[in-house]
Motif scaffolding. Structure first.
Motif, PDB file in Angstrom:
ATOM      1  N   ILE A   1      -6.779  -2.522   2.637  1.00 17.00           N
ATOM      2  CA  ILE A   1      -5.441  -2.670   2.740  1.00 17.00           C
ATOM      3  C   ILE A   1      -4.950  -4.062   2.137  1.00 17.00           C
TER       4      ILE A   1
ATOM      5  N   GLN B   1     -11.455  -0.277   5.700  1.00 17.09           N
ATOM      6  CA  GLN B   1      -9.817   0.233   5.685  1.00 17.09           C
ATOM      7  C   GLN B   1      -9.101  -1.139   5.558  1.00 17.09           C
ATOM      8  N   SER B   2      -9.149  -1.916   6.721  1.00 14.91           N
ATOM      9  CA  SER B   2      -8.214  -3.014   6.536  1.00 14.91           C
ATOM     10  C   SER B   2      -8.385  -3.943   5.503  1.00 14.91           C
TER      11      SER B   2
ATOM     12  N   PHE C   1      -3.015  -6.434   9.662  1.00 15.40           N
ATOM     13  CA  PHE C   1      -4.430  -6.044   9.796  1.00 15.40           C
ATOM     14  C   PHE C   1      -5.408  -7.233   9.378  1.00 15.40           C
TER      15      PHE C   1
ATOM     16  N   PHE D   1     -11.070  -6.323   9.799  1.00 16.31           N
ATOM     17  CA  PHE D   1     -12.176  -6.031  10.792  1.00 16.31           C
ATOM     18  C   PHE D   1     -12.921  -4.700  10.511  1.00 16.31           C
ATOM     19  N   ASP D   2     -12.548  -3.791   9.440  1.00 13.97           N
ATOM     20  CA  ASP D   2     -13.392  -3.007   8.886  1.00 13.97           C
ATOM     21  C   ASP D   2     -12.884  -2.608   7.610  1.00 13.97           C
TER      22      ASP D   2
ATOM     23  N   LYS E   1      -4.248   3.336   9.836  1.00 16.49           N
ATOM     24  CA  LYS E   1      -4.464   3.038   8.403  1.00 16.49           C
ATOM     25  C   LYS E   1      -5.224   4.467   7.459  1.00 16.49           C
TER      26      LYS E   1
ATOM     27  N   ARG F   1       0.846  -1.285   0.121  1.00 13.60           N
ATOM     28  CA  ARG F   1      -0.054   0.185   0.018  1.00 13.60           C
ATOM     29  C   ARG F   1       1.050   1.174  -0.019  1.00 13.60           C
TER      30      ARG F   1
END
Ligand code: SF4
Lengths: 425, 162
Positions: free
Chosen positions: A78, A74-75, A67, A71-72, B27, A41
């Motif tokens: 990624i 964004q992760s 990550f 778990f959301d 993040k 990333r």
């Protein structure tokens, strides 16, 4: 005048006969390792800007561990970006959610004595346990390496740390490192190499050696190193199927060391480092009675099979205190499988541990297990900097897996030897 | 060449990467991370720092993680150089890679919080305008000066590869 092990590896990678401390040389990298947080990333846009692809896809290992599992959103993004980039570049060695990079790398046979390895993570010195010169870099340096296959390095001096005697029962490599953090300080390594040697080191298995090299990062060293011996050779042969060359990768007897420190393990006590620095470490006795509400056995530092077994020794036929939570995140999927097969994991679960995914997780508040305001945690991880595991007002104590397990039973910090067979009452 | 003068923000020893770029925000894009830069030890810092200011610190600045957002957050806030007694090794490289000059100086304790200072990396000099003093800093090796002159590793490589 002889050369240190680090100088020999760097000279070979730089294509010179000899290098000396302070020289700035450009080295060819034998292997580049990166993970989902500092890897694709961050390097993808930089490589695109340079308009190049990776220099050698066979020499790159990518591990998704920070990550995992997502778990959301964004992760999840990624992790997807990591997968897509690996596919786009055609990188064959990709370990998606198989464990923490520093543990996955050796267990999948990527490290051999004498290699010059750059890792996109500060605990990359872990690879030094295998006689590699492996050091941590940030993502821009990693992008430079991926583009050119090279990086510059200022040749470090070597600080030798000798341990003699025998490690007492209930004490382990983690306690050695906490003692060293307290004695030498977090800048004590001065971005040089720390090389561990002596009879204690020879007696240790590879996983305990990994803990020593891993926490060379906490000493502020550029890397940690342990010269390969029969234990190294046996491990590397088992995972790669090839006998490694250990003989070439030894420091010369007349090599020059910046310092040589000698320690005796016979009197070593379990160590606990109170907030917010590993350098605060002291004998466990000084912290007995400190209440905790979370215990964490995790991270590249403290959740390898050997670490899980230490915790199991303490937790066998016991229950954790009712008002605390014990989270266990085995350092890799392979380690977890072995711990399942040999009964270690069963002991932990029966004691009341909650099993977490193999990954960085709570160690650096990248995954589940984050601490809230005022939480007090004891962890087998490497760092207890303020806010590292979550809230700025949370407090983290560092200890060995034995010590973390003992605190989980008592709900407060205790000497783990109380719970081990063969000690007093 | 002297940089423009700016305010010195003074910190102690062992400022770590979890303080510079806390893990719970890692993040997020850099302009979100930078809002939390150093909040655990200096809650007012991110909100009050101005472009062209300097960070001054003791030993082992930037110790810890390899996350380069620790350096990038300072750059995002407008910091143009960091002057410390010593640096965490990975942080030093990360800062340089962003064109954020890391200067090693033994006299940092003479710089007070709020002093106006300016630097000349090539000459290895720091001038304290508030106190009318000049301090020497360690000369940067030529290889690293080249990266600094290019404005960071990426532009340096662009020149080399292009
Ligand atoms: S487990 Fe913790 S110390 Fe190890 S690589 Fe992950 S975040 Fe870093």
């Amino acid at each position: 005048m002889g050369q240190t092990l680090a100088e020999k590896i760097i000279a070979r990678a730089a294509g010179c006969d000899k290098v000396g401390p302070g020289d700035i040389v450009t080295c060819a990298v034998d292997l580049a390792m990166m993970h989902d947080s500092g890897g694709p990333r961050r390097v993808k846009p930089l490589l695109e800007k340079l308009g190049v692809k990776v220099w050698d896809r066979e020499k790159i290992v990518v591990v998704s561990d920070h990550f995992v599992p997502a778990f959301d959103l964004q992760s999840a993004e990624i992790l997807n970006l990591t997968r897509e980039w690996v596919a786009e570049q055609g990188i064959p060695n990709f370990y998606d959610m198989q464990g923490i990079c520093h543990v996955v790398l050796p267990e999948r046979g990527h490290l051999k004595p004498g290699m010059f390895v750059a890792g996109g993570d500060s605990h990359s010195p872990t690879g030094g346990a295998f006689g590699c010169f492996m050091f941590g870099v940030g993502a821009t340096d990693m992008a430079g390496i991926l583009a050119t296959g090279e990086t510059w390095i200022k040749v470090p001096e070597t600080i030798r740390i000798d341990w003699s005697g025998e490690i007492p029962r209930g004490v382990c490599a983690k306690d050695i490192m906490l003692t060293l953090c307290a004695t030498l300080g977090l800048g004590g390594g001065d971005y040089q190499v720390v090389e561990y040697s002596g009879e204690v080191i020879s007696s240790l298995g590879m996983q305990e050696r990994m803990t020593l090299c891993n926490m060379a990062a906490e000493l502020g060293a550029q890397t940690g190193l342990i010269a390969a011996d029969q234990t190294t050779a046996a491990y590397v042969e088992k995972v790669t199927g090839e006998k490694p060359d250990c003989q070439s990768w030894q420091g010369d007897l007349d090599a020059t060391y910046r310092d040589i420190f000698s320690f005796d393990a016979n009197d070593l006590e379990p160590q606990v480092a109170p907030p917010h620095s590993p350098a605060n470490a002291a004998d466990v006795g000084e912290h007995v009675g400190t209440g905790i509400n979370q215990a964490y056995i995790g991270a590249c530092t403290g959740a390898k099979l050997t670490d899980l077994k230490m915790a199991a020794e303490v937790l066998k036929n016991r229950r954790i205190a009712s008002n605390i939570r014990l989270l266990v995140a085995p350092a890799s999927v392979r380690e977890m499988t072995q711990a399942t097969q040999d009964g270690t994991l069963g002991i932990l679960l029966e004691a009341g541990a909650l099993l977490m995914p193999s990954g960085c997780g709570a160690c650096a508040s990248y995954g589940a297990g984050v601490l809230g305001d005022g939480d007090v945690c004891i962890a087998s991880t490497s760092r207890n900097f303020q806010g590292r595991m979550g809230s700025k007002s949370s407090r983290v104590y560092l200890g060995s897996p034995y010590t973390v397990a003992a605190a989980a039973i008592a709900g407060e910090i205790r000497d783990p030897r109380e719970f081990l067979e063969g000690f007093g009452s | 060449m002297m940089h423009k003068a700016g305010r010195a923000w003074v910190f102690g020893d062992n400022v770590d990467t979890d303080q510079l770029a806390p893990g719970i925000y890692i993040k997020l894009p850099i302009d979100e991370i930078s809002k939390h830069c150093l909040e655990a030890i200096a809650p007012e810092f991110a909100g009050s720092v101005s472009r062209g200011d300097f960070v001054v610190a003791g030993e082992n600045f930037g110790m810890g993680s390899s996350r380069e957002q620790a350096a990038e957050a300072l750059l995002d806030l407008g910091i143009s150089a960091i002057i410390a007694q010593s640096f965490g090794g990975i942080f030093y490289r990360n800062a340089l890679n962003f064109g954020l000059i890391p200067l090693i100086c033994a006299d940092v304790s003479k710089i007070g919080d709020g002093d106006q200072i300016c630097i000349d990396p090539e000459a290895g000099e720091i001038r304290n305008l508030t106190k009318d003093e000049t301090y020497a800093c360690e000369a940067m090796p030529e290889h690293l000066l080249q990266i600094a002159r290019a404005g960071g590793l990426l532009p340096y490589l662009e020149n080399r590869l292009g």
